[in-house]
Design a protein around this motif. Sequence first.
Motif: not given
Length: 677
Positions: A352-380
């Motif tokens: 409901k807040m996305m201005a361009r469809e093409t932003h979905a790659l960074a917001v949807g796919y990219g933010s999940m990868l950033l959260e995964s990096l948080v999980a790696i840091m927690a494991l470390v």
Amino acid sequence: MKRVAGRLVWAAAAIVAACGFGAIAMARGEPVNSVWIVLAAVGSYALGYRFYGSFLAAKVVALDARRATPAERLRDGHDFEPTNKWILFGHHFAAIAGPGPLVGPTLAAQFGYLPGTLWIIFGAVLGGAVQDFVILFCSLRRDGKSLGQMAREETGKVGGFIAMVTVLIIMIILLAVVGLVVVNALKGSPWGAFTIAATIPIAVFMGLYLRYVRPGRVLECSAIGFGLVVAALAGGRVVAQSAEWAPWFTYGGLALCGALIVYGFLASALPVWLLLAPRDYLSTFVKLGVVVLLAAGVVGLRPQMEMPALTRFVDGTGPVFAGKIFPFCFITIACGAVSGFHALISSGTTPKMMARETHALAVGYGSMLLESLVAIMALVAAGSLAPGVYFAVNAPAGAVGATAEAAARTISGWGYPVTAAGMAELARTAGEATLFNRTGGAPSLALGMARIFSGVLGGPRVMAFWYHFAIMFEALFILTIIDAGTRVGRFMLQDLLGHVWEPMGRASWKPGMIGTSAAVVAGWGWFLYQGVIDPLGGINALWPLFGIANQLLAALALSVGTTVLVKMHGAKYAWVTAGPLAWLAAVTFTAGAEKIFSSDPHIGFLAQARVLEQTGTAAGQIFNARLDAAVCAVLMVLVAAVLAVSVRLWAGLLWRPEARVLREAPFELSRLEAEEL
């Protein structure tokens, strides 16, 4: 020249990832430096985003920058509002990054660092980020509709109704488990209890300040709020060292359980601007800062992984939770790899807040990868602790012994040396009375983070400050989920009850709002109470149940995504979501069957109930074990029903291409100006 430079950059990313995995593979029986794990993860995420993510965006869903999004077409200045790409990225990341990527990897470290590392990296790139991105795309093309609404439209009324009920049950279980993590982290800790309690009036002050005193002064209010949080952290130390004040903030599990239930009700029933919004904004501010600080600490300190690649507990006899690597590693680590909860956000506020469809790659796919990096840091952070210390903190008294000496003997007997005196000194350094039997993952993660932070900034003399800073950070993460999740659960319940009696469906009707808030809080409060009185710490039973529920929700979301892809392309790209769906179905249904029917009382709920019955345990605990089995069975039956409806639908769509009707909103050309993006 530009193309050559680009190829060199991605070749370098591939080399970085290969070197990281190579160093991990070659470290046979020797400690591996955590930097290699971080390099393997970062290189994999970069390659996954650039190549697999771009393939999904260009070929599978064909994002169209010219197409007006719901934020533009339905713009109302309230729910639908075009938002800057990176501001939306921060909002989405803050919404999906709850306690899961912190606690799950910490608990799964009992298997060793290797299983969790591989699942976090490959699960996120091929499964979690795909789910988040595809569901976000589906919602963008359908006026920002929720997962339940899309399930009802794409799979039919029966499948949609089952999906909505399933999501509500899963939300209740999720809130109970994350609440238990908070209780176990703050139990007997006046420093932590005072600091977290102080954030509530601070949030109310911020809400009143922004609404009545200085409207619109967000940065000014943020600076004041952050200063007050730091003051609360320092004040917690004073309270903990005071013989007069410490007893006022030293609580047991039941007292904290009651306080959390009251807080959850107030956060759901009070106006959003008074408590929920400012508290969540405050937690996001701390959240992002600590993630950056932890990453810098790992790179700067480069701690060795003291936990071996594989421990003796791969056989399923672990003290933190029972069960073998398959399937329990893959449900213990949900957020950070694949999390069904994310689908609720990807079909909630974000589209409901996305201005361009093409932003979905960074917001949807990219933010999940950033959260995964948080999980790696927690494991470390967890894996950098000595194994004996890790198990002393995370193992419940029922598994290792009620006294410090008994626990130290048991854990040392497993081959992981630890002493009662050493743990006492570590507790003193961390500013705690004891660190034994602090189940839930949060205390051991805080300990690991504190060692990293103090190794870079301040040394051992500030270990206590950093430990309680980490506890506050984790609790803020979790309370964000509890207050927002309770409100979302209330919306879901009102939506369902509105079909029975129309006034209940109106979010503005106060009796309905209060009644449904109380019902949702009572639901997760019951499971939280069960975990608090559990002699094994609650996590042993409830975290696997949470993992199963969360991954069943992911399976449900992926089935909706597969239905949309089949309607778009037939069988051509269905594997994108059907592959992760098949894996999650195998994992979760296997785990669910084991949790219900296993003859091992440490694993099976029904076996545990039989043992409790034979030993004359209170009837309440026996009932709770059977209730857990029943809830697990109900969830499995509901999701199996949705999958059966979906498979039948896919077969029909593949057999009759003319039946592939997409329920997308009509194309409308975007008219947003550049400055609005």
